[in-house]
Design a protein around this motif. Structure first.
Motif, mmCIF file in Angstrom:
data_model
loop_
_atom_site.group_PDB
_atom_site.id
_atom_site.type_symbol
_atom_site.label_atom_id
_atom_site.label_comp_id
_atom_site.label_asym_id
_atom_site.label_seq_id
_atom_site.Cartn_x
_atom_site.Cartn_y
_atom_site.Cartn_z
ATOM 1 N N ARG A 27 0.814 -1.224 0.000
ATOM 2 C CA ARG A 27 0.000 0.000 0.000
ATOM 3 C C ARG A 27 0.844 1.269 0.000
ATOM 4 O O ARG A 27 0.310 2.367 -0.006
ATOM 5 C CB ARG A 27 -0.925 0.012 1.215
ATOM 6 N N MET A 28 2.174 1.134 0.035
ATOM 7 C CA MET A 28 3.029 2.318 0.013
ATOM 8 C C MET A 28 2.949 2.965 -1.367
ATOM 9 O O MET A 28 2.799 2.280 -2.379
ATOM 10 C CB MET A 28 4.480 1.940 0.316
ATOM 11 N N PRO A 29 3.050 4.288 -1.432
ATOM 12 C CA PRO A 29 2.924 4.986 -2.711
ATOM 13 C C PRO A 29 4.025 4.608 -3.694
ATOM 14 O O PRO A 29 5.177 4.455 -3.308
ATOM 15 C CB PRO A 29 3.054 6.459 -2.335
ATOM 16 N N ILE A 30 3.635 4.455 -4.952
ATOM 17 C CA ILE A 30 4.619 4.196 -5.990
ATOM 18 C C ILE A 30 4.749 5.390 -6.925
ATOM 19 O O ILE A 30 5.652 5.450 -7.727
ATOM 20 C CB ILE A 30 4.269 2.933 -6.810
ATOM 21 N N SER A 31 3.852 6.328 -6.799
ATOM 22 C CA SER A 31 3.899 7.499 -7.670
ATOM 23 C C SER A 31 4.598 8.643 -6.961
ATOM 24 O O SER A 31 4.854 8.589 -5.770
ATOM 25 C CB SER A 31 2.482 7.923 -8.063
ATOM 26 N N GLY A 32 4.880 9.682 -7.703
ATOM 27 C CA GLY A 32 5.500 10.858 -7.121
ATOM 28 C C GLY A 32 4.483 11.932 -6.782
ATOM 29 O O GLY A 32 4.836 13.097 -6.684
ATOM 30 N N LEU A 33 3.243 11.535 -6.617
ATOM 31 C CA LEU A 33 2.193 12.512 -6.337
ATOM 32 C C LEU A 33 2.368 13.147 -4.969
ATOM 33 O O LEU A 33 2.919 12.535 -4.053
ATOM 34 C CB LEU A 33 0.820 11.842 -6.411
ATOM 35 N N ALA A 34 1.888 14.356 -4.835
ATOM 36 C CA ALA A 34 1.891 15.023 -3.535
ATOM 37 C C ALA A 34 1.017 14.229 -2.572
ATOM 38 O O ALA A 34 0.099 13.507 -2.977
ATOM 39 C CB ALA A 34 1.351 16.446 -3.680
ATOM 40 N N PHE A 35 1.296 14.371 -1.285
ATOM 41 C CA PHE A 35 0.585 13.601 -0.264
ATOM 42 C C PHE A 35 -0.923 13.780 -0.375
ATOM 43 O O PHE A 35 -1.683 12.826 -0.251
ATOM 44 C CB PHE A 35 1.080 14.030 1.125
ATOM 45 N N GLU A 36 -1.374 15.011 -0.630
ATOM 46 C CA GLU A 36 -2.803 15.303 -0.691
ATOM 47 C C GLU A 36 -3.484 14.609 -1.872
ATOM 48 O O GLU A 36 -4.688 14.391 -1.860
ATOM 49 C CB GLU A 36 -3.047 16.808 -0.807
ATOM 50 N N LEU A 37 -2.729 14.263 -2.906
ATOM 51 C CA LEU A 37 -3.311 13.643 -4.095
ATOM 52 C C LEU A 37 -3.269 12.121 -4.057
ATOM 53 O O LEU A 37 -3.796 11.469 -4.957
ATOM 54 C CB LEU A 37 -2.576 14.142 -5.345
ATOM 55 N N TRP A 121 3.242 7.252 -15.421
ATOM 56 C CA TRP A 121 1.843 7.539 -15.737
ATOM 57 C C TRP A 121 1.282 8.588 -14.774
ATOM 58 O O TRP A 121 0.565 9.498 -15.174
ATOM 59 C CB TRP A 121 1.034 6.255 -15.678
ATOM 60 N N ALA A 122 1.625 8.480 -13.483
ATOM 61 C CA ALA A 122 1.152 9.454 -12.495
ATOM 62 C C ALA A 122 1.733 10.844 -12.784
ATOM 63 O O ALA A 122 1.033 11.848 -12.665
ATOM 64 C CB ALA A 122 1.539 9.010 -11.085
ATOM 65 N N ARG A 123 3.009 10.903 -13.197
ATOM 66 C CA ARG A 123 3.612 12.198 -13.542
ATOM 67 C C ARG A 123 2.924 12.804 -14.756
ATOM 68 O O ARG A 123 2.664 13.999 -14.805
ATOM 69 C CB ARG A 123 5.113 12.030 -13.827
ATOM 70 N N LEU A 124 2.608 11.973 -15.756
ATOM 71 C CA LEU A 124 1.931 12.467 -16.950
ATOM 72 C C LEU A 124 0.549 13.007 -16.606
ATOM 73 O O LEU A 124 0.159 14.087 -17.067
ATOM 74 C CB LEU A 124 1.816 11.361 -17.998
ATOM 75 N N LYS A 125 -0.207 12.288 -15.760
ATOM 76 C CA LYS A 125 -1.534 12.760 -15.367
ATOM 77 C C LYS A 125 -1.437 14.066 -14.594
ATOM 78 O O LYS A 125 -2.236 14.979 -14.791
ATOM 79 C CB LYS A 125 -2.245 11.700 -14.526
ATOM 80 N N ARG A 126 -0.431 14.167 -13.719
ATOM 81 C CA ARG A 126 -0.242 15.390 -12.948
ATOM 82 C C ARG A 126 0.114 16.558 -13.876
ATOM 83 O O ARG A 126 -0.384 17.658 -13.724
ATOM 84 C CB ARG A 126 0.863 15.167 -11.914
#
Length: 146
Positions: A27-37, A121-126
């Protein structure tokens, strides 16, 4: 916690595991998204690990970091100064001198890992959310010309 979960074989990860903090978690994050996202499950996993780390005494925590030879650069962003309260403790850790970094070129025939693809993919969406003017409108909104 995020740095440790990205590199499970790093000294930081090993030090946290020795303290009983689970950083190798699906369940640990794999994307570079900000915590709020982040999704709720990923935020929950991060906060659970942080809560366990904060429950451990500061001397015990830094003792484990010193024992596993964790570098100061693994604990905070070098572009920002660390909290003043941690400066005496950070001086006990080894310092990694910054110099030119050589990145290893990956051969083109090797596929990227699933984790790397999801992060990309997360960076592209961001990026698409940050720059809405770059979106191409659908064809039905454009006038048809012959």
């Amino acid at each position: 916690m995020r740095r440790a979960s990205r590199r499970p074989s790093s000294p930081l990860s090993e030090a946290l595991l020795s303290l009983g903090i689970p950083i190798v978690n699906n369940r640990m994050p794999i994307s570079g998204l900000a915590f709020e996202l982040l999704p709720i499950s990923e935020r929950s996993a991060l906060l659970t690990a942080v809560e366990r780390f904060m429950a451990i005494g500061i001397e015990e925590a830094f003792g484990a970091l010193v024992a596993f030879n964790v570098k100061t650069s693994a604990l905070f962003d070098p572009r920002k100064s660390p909290p003043v309260a941690l400066l005496p403790l950070l001086s006990r850790l080894s310092h990694h001198p910054h110099g030119p970094h050589c990145r290893r070129v990956q051969p083109d025939h090797r596929p990227a890992s699933e984790r790397a693809v999801r992060a990309s993919w997360a960076r592209l969406k961001r990026r698409m959310k940050a720059e809405p003017s770059l979106r191409i409108p659908p064809y039905r909104d454009r006038p048809f010309r012959l």
